[in-house]
Write a protein that holds these residues in place. Structure first.
Motif, PDB file in Angstrom:
ATOM      1  N   VAL A 162      46.864  38.331  43.188  1.00 16.92           N
ATOM      2  CA  VAL A 162      45.490  38.384  43.161  1.00 16.92           C
ATOM      3  C   VAL A 162      44.989  37.736  44.755  1.00 16.92           C
ATOM      4  O   VAL A 162      44.189  37.833  45.285  1.00 16.92           O
ATOM      5  CB  VAL A 162      44.616  37.838  42.333  1.00 16.92           C
ATOM      6  CG1 VAL A 162      44.566  38.571  40.854  1.00 16.92           C
ATOM      7  CG2 VAL A 162      45.218  36.319  41.954  1.00 16.92           C
ATOM      8  N   THR A 218      49.751  34.948  41.322  1.00 14.76           N
ATOM      9  CA  THR A 218      49.774  36.202  40.478  1.00 14.76           C
ATOM     10  C   THR A 218      49.333  36.207  39.108  1.00 14.76           C
ATOM     11  O   THR A 218      49.177  34.979  38.570  1.00 14.76           O
ATOM     12  CB  THR A 218      51.222  36.688  40.420  1.00 14.76           C
ATOM     13  OG1 THR A 218      52.008  35.696  39.906  1.00 14.76           O
ATOM     14  CG2 THR A 218      51.983  37.040  41.804  1.00 14.76           C
ATOM     15  N   LEU A 278      46.931  42.031  34.634  1.00 14.68           N
ATOM     16  CA  LEU A 278      46.498  43.393  35.445  1.00 14.68           C
ATOM     17  C   LEU A 278      47.674  44.135  35.550  1.00 14.68           C
ATOM     18  O   LEU A 278      47.315  45.278  36.235  1.00 14.68           O
ATOM     19  CB  LEU A 278      45.981  42.888  36.794  1.00 14.68           C
ATOM     20  CG  LEU A 278      44.763  42.131  37.038  1.00 14.68           C
ATOM     21  CD1 LEU A 278      44.387  41.852  38.194  1.00 14.68           C
ATOM     22  CD2 LEU A 278      43.546  42.621  36.041  1.00 14.68           C
ATOM     23  N   GLU A 316      38.677  43.110  44.140  1.00 12.93           N
ATOM     24  CA  GLU A 316      38.720  44.160  42.640  1.00 12.93           C
ATOM     25  C   GLU A 316      39.442  43.383  41.452  1.00 12.93           C
ATOM     26  O   GLU A 316      39.031  43.438  40.537  1.00 12.93           O
ATOM     27  CB  GLU A 316      39.312  45.473  43.259  1.00 12.93           C
ATOM     28  CG  GLU A 316      38.364  46.428  44.022  1.00 12.93           C
ATOM     29  CD  GLU A 316      38.007  46.184  45.465  1.00 12.93           C
ATOM     30  OE1 GLU A 316      38.728  45.169  45.842  1.00 12.93           O
ATOM     31  OE2 GLU A 316      37.272  46.967  46.028  1.00 12.93           O
ATOM     32  N   ARG A 317      40.752  42.781  42.144  1.00  7.56           N
ATOM     33  CA  ARG A 317      41.373  42.391  40.990  1.00  7.56           C
ATOM     34  C   ARG A 317      41.059  41.154  40.532  1.00  7.56           C
ATOM     35  O   ARG A 317      41.077  40.681  39.257  1.00  7.56           O
ATOM     36  CB  ARG A 317      42.828  42.075  41.570  1.00  7.56           C
ATOM     37  CG  ARG A 317      43.538  43.318  42.001  1.00  7.56           C
ATOM     38  CD  ARG A 317      44.994  43.125  42.621  1.00  7.56           C
ATOM     39  NE  ARG A 317      45.332  44.307  43.408  1.00  7.56           N
ATOM     40  CZ  ARG A 317      46.469  44.408  44.170  1.00  7.56           C
ATOM     41  NH1 ARG A 317      47.178  43.313  44.238  1.00  7.56           N
ATOM     42  NH2 ARG A 317      46.772  45.484  44.579  1.00  7.56           N
ATOM     43  N   GLU A 352      38.306  42.114  38.059  1.00  6.93           N
ATOM     44  CA  GLU A 352      38.740  42.760  37.025  1.00  6.93           C
ATOM     45  C   GLU A 352      39.167  41.534  35.868  1.00  6.93           C
ATOM     46  O   GLU A 352      38.946  41.724  34.576  1.00  6.93           O
ATOM     47  CB  GLU A 352      40.102  43.447  37.220  1.00  6.93           C
ATOM     48  CG  GLU A 352      40.943  44.124  36.232  1.00  6.93           C
ATOM     49  CD  GLU A 352      40.103  45.445  35.720  1.00  6.93           C
ATOM     50  OE1 GLU A 352      40.609  45.918  34.670  1.00  6.93           O
ATOM     51  OE2 GLU A 352      39.546  45.969  36.679  1.00  6.93           O
ATOM     52  N   GLN A 360      49.964  45.614  39.342  1.00  2.41           N
ATOM     53  CA  GLN A 360      49.200  44.998  40.593  1.00  2.41           C
ATOM     54  C   GLN A 360      48.774  43.594  40.463  1.00  2.41           C
ATOM     55  O   GLN A 360      47.656  43.200  40.017  1.00  2.41           O
ATOM     56  CB  GLN A 360      47.955  45.941  40.841  1.00  2.41           C
ATOM     57  CG  GLN A 360      48.265  47.323  41.232  1.00  2.41           C
ATOM     58  CD  GLN A 360      49.233  47.435  42.129  1.00  2.41           C
ATOM     59  OE1 GLN A 360      49.426  46.794  43.392  1.00  2.41           O
ATOM     60  NE2 GLN A 360      50.235  48.229  41.654  1.00  2.41           N
ATOM     61  N   SER A 361      49.916  42.766  40.115  1.00  2.00           N
ATOM     62  CA  SER A 361      49.655  41.106  39.817  1.00  2.00           C
ATOM     63  C   SER A 361      49.330  40.374  40.962  1.00  2.00           C
ATOM     64  O   SER A 361      48.850  39.094  40.429  1.00  2.00           O
ATOM     65  CB  SER A 361      50.965  40.913  39.150  1.00  2.00           C
ATOM     66  OG  SER A 361      51.987  40.863  40.143  1.00  2.00           O
ATOM     67  N   LYS A 376      45.432  51.500  38.821  1.00  2.00           N
ATOM     68  CA  LYS A 376      44.466  50.434  38.444  1.00  2.00           C
ATOM     69  C   LYS A 376      44.707  49.179  39.353  1.00  2.00           C
ATOM     70  O   LYS A 376      45.988  48.820  39.353  1.00  2.00           O
ATOM     71  CB  LYS A 376      44.705  50.002  36.944  1.00  2.00           C
ATOM     72  CG  LYS A 376      43.772  49.142  36.417  1.00  2.00           C
ATOM     73  CD  LYS A 376      43.822  49.131  34.842  1.00  2.00           C
ATOM     74  CE  LYS A 376      43.383  47.798  34.268  1.00  2.00           C
ATOM     75  NZ  LYS A 376      41.620  48.101  34.412  1.00  2.00           N
ATOM     76  N   GLY A 377      43.664  48.861  40.056  1.00  2.00           N
ATOM     77  CA  GLY A 377      44.107  47.597  40.594  1.00  2.00           C
ATOM     78  C   GLY A 377      44.419  47.717  42.129  1.00  2.00           C
ATOM     79  O   GLY A 377      44.782  46.848  43.018  1.00  2.00           O
ATOM     80  N   ARG A 378      44.895  49.238  42.417  1.00  2.00           N
ATOM     81  CA  ARG A 378      45.221  49.586  43.802  1.00  2.00           C
ATOM     82  C   ARG A 378      44.454  50.450  44.352  1.00  2.00           C
ATOM     83  O   ARG A 378      44.426  51.659  43.738  1.00  2.00           O
ATOM     84  CB  ARG A 378      46.595  49.856  43.904  1.00  2.00           C
ATOM     85  CG  ARG A 378      47.132  50.011  45.441  1.00  2.00           C
ATOM     86  CD  ARG A 378      48.635  49.885  45.336  1.00  2.00           C
ATOM     87  NE  ARG A 378      49.218  51.068  44.680  1.00  2.00           N
ATOM     88  CZ  ARG A 378      50.573  51.360  44.289  1.00  2.00           C
ATOM     89  NH1 ARG A 378      51.350  50.337  44.336  1.00  2.00           N
ATOM     90  NH2 ARG A 378      50.941  52.534  43.794  1.00  2.00           N
ATOM     91  N   TYR A 379      43.545  50.434  45.287  1.00  2.00           N
ATOM     92  CA  TYR A 379      42.721  51.299  45.802  1.00  2.00           C
ATOM     93  C   TYR A 379      42.744  51.553  47.389  1.00  2.00           C
ATOM     94  O   TYR A 379      43.514  50.736  48.125  1.00  2.00           O
ATOM     95  CB  TYR A 379      41.345  50.504  45.771  1.00  2.00           C
ATOM     96  CG  TYR A 379      41.034  50.284  44.338  1.00  2.00           C
ATOM     97  CD1 TYR A 379      41.046  51.428  43.033  1.00  2.00           C
ATOM     98  CD2 TYR A 379      41.057  48.970  43.779  1.00  2.00           C
ATOM     99  CE1 TYR A 379      41.013  50.993  41.911  1.00  2.00           C
ATOM    100  CE2 TYR A 379      41.004  48.686  42.490  1.00  2.00           C
ATOM    101  CZ  TYR A 379      41.031  49.650  41.359  1.00  2.00           C
ATOM    102  OH  TYR A 379      40.810  49.384  40.159  1.00  2.00           O
TER     103      TYR A 379
END
Ligand code: HAM
Length: 421
Positions: free
Chosen positions: A281, A271, A275, A309-310, A313, A278-279, A119-122
């Motif tokens: 942003v 940060t 999230l 993405e973050r 979110e 994956q803090s 989540k949060g990392r792609y």
């Protein structure tokens, strides 16, 4: 039936319903960037591998482990960009934008890193990056941070923490580096494999280790802040002074070293605790040596990038309505004979700058009205029969359905949307 092919792991489709929040974020960002005089630049998704190795640094996670690199058909080593700064600097040098000039540039687009997706990392993610060239003053570093803070305000994002540090001048950093190596060599039995590898080539990155077993040895390491050169200390103080004067709250984090090697002096990260792991942003800093290092004339520079993405979110978590673009009129047809006229009418309405979605399904009136409602249109309208009467039905109010002559329909719709005919 043959099996369906799925997307590449870690690479996301962004569907129309999700994109409303992306649009809101992007338009708020464009607005903020324009308010500070930044101009958009676009450069390729693919660059020579060497560009990233030379700028981000050979001994970094990105270059060592995460790049999508390949040889193309002519045998050239290429890489999908893992970040935008390197390409932006390359383009700036190549087109003579940087020498003796001030440039404030921004870019938006996908970046590629072969990290473990979560989540949060792609593996394909998006950044808006901001780069300013030709300005050595610490006030520029501060202004970049003010720009980001202004964007958070525009998006009603709260709960973001600003962490900031100074990495000092290259010379001070080299001296500090020696101290670190001496210290960690004395504790070599407590280092893990990653840190041992970094010990000689990139010891600062050991400070950034996420391994809890290293926490103690790292916490007792020589402190970067205490080893800063005078000029960097003064530079940092002036950055902080602007933040103080503007009421931007920050936390000085002496262990913030960043995962890319090109930084000098100011580095910062925004940060969030909402999230999970994956803090970060938004992150960036000053990189005065990079332009020269990549073959241009020495040019001071600083910038940052935020992960879309973050941020999206975060907008979802606070139920941001996003930015949709519904049509004005849903023009349906429930009798085959009216279809040609309906399409012609739609064209005329579009000539008046109305947004019109047509329904050519010839389904029941009920099902078409359902779709009309879903489309977000303000009104539905239709022709009863060829050369017959016409109907306007409000979809967003209880106003009574209106039956009128076909010749009056255009005028009535134009009036509803206050457009001139
Ligand atoms: P970075 O810290 O590597 O810096 O990335 C910036 C931001 O991109 C991160 O804070 C995060 O929000 C987002 N991001 C990074 N990796 C991923 C991922 N795998 N999935 C989702 N989001 C991600 C840079 O890239 C520098 N070029 C920033 C900069 C510009 N420094 C100076 N100018």
């Amino acid at each position: 039936m043959s099996h369906a092919i799925q997307a590449v792991r870690g690479m996301n489709d962004l569907l129309p319903d999700q994109l409303t929040r992306w649009r809101r974020l992007e338009s708020a960002a464009r607005h903020a960037l324009a308010a500070y005089g930044y101009r958009e630049i676009r450069f390729p998704l693919v660059e020579k591998t060497e560009l990233f190795a030379r700028s981000i640094g050979d001994v970094t996670d990105i270059v060592e482990k995460e790049m999508y690199s390949f040889e193309d058909k002519s045998g050239e080593r290429l890489t999908l960009r893992p970040e935008g700064t390197a390409g932006c600097v390359r383009a700036g040098i190549e087109h003579g934008l940087l020498h003796n000039q001030v440039q404030r540039l921004w870019y938006l687009g996908p970046m590629f890193r072969h990290e473990r997706p979560q989540k949060g990392r792609y593996r394909q993610f998006h950044q808006i990056g901001v780069e300013a060239f030709g300005l050595a003053a610490p006030e520029l570093d501060a202004e970049l941070i003010l720009l980001s803070a202004r964007l958070w305000r525009a998006l009603n994002l709260s709960g973001l923490t600003l962490e900031i540090n100074s990495l000092g001048s290259p010379a001070a950093r080299a001296a500090y580096r020696e101290k670190l190596v001496t210290y960690f060599r004395a504790h070599v039995d407590r280092l893990d494999a990653d840190s041992l590898r970094r010990l000689e080539k990139n010891p600062l990155r050991i400070l950034d280790s996420k391994n809890p077993a290293l926490a103690e040895v790292v916490s007792k390491a020589p402190n970067l802040q205490e080893n800063l050169d005078e000029e960097s200390r003064a530079h940092f103080a002036r950055v902080l002074a602007v933040l103080d004067a503007q009421g931007v709250v920050y936390r000085i984090n002496p262990r913030l070293v960043r995962g890319l090697d090109y930084y000098t002096r100011t580095v910062f990260e925004w940060t969030t605790d909402r999230l999970g792991s994956q803090s970060a942003v938004c992150a960036g800093g000053r990189y005065d040596g990079l332009v020269e290092h990549l073959g241009g004339r020495a040019t001071p520079a600083a910038g940052f990038a935020f992960g879309l993405e973050r941020l999206v979110e975060l907008l979802e978590l606070q139920n941001d309505p996003g930015e949709s673009e519904p049509v004005d009129v849903y023009l349906l047809a429930h009798e085959a004979g009216t279809l040609p006229e309906t399409l012609l009418l739609a064209e005329k309405l579009r000539d008046l700058s109305l947004r019109v979605e047509t329904d050519v399904s010839l389904g029941s009136l009920k099902s078409q009205l359902k779709r009309a409602d879903k489309s977000g249109a303000a009104v539905a309208a239709w022709l009863e029969a060829p050369a017959g009467r016409a109907v306007i039905k409000s979809l967003r109010s209880d106003a009574a359905q209106q039956t009128l002559e076909q010749g009056e329909l255009m005028g009535a719709l134009a009036l509803t949307f206050s457009k001139k005919i």
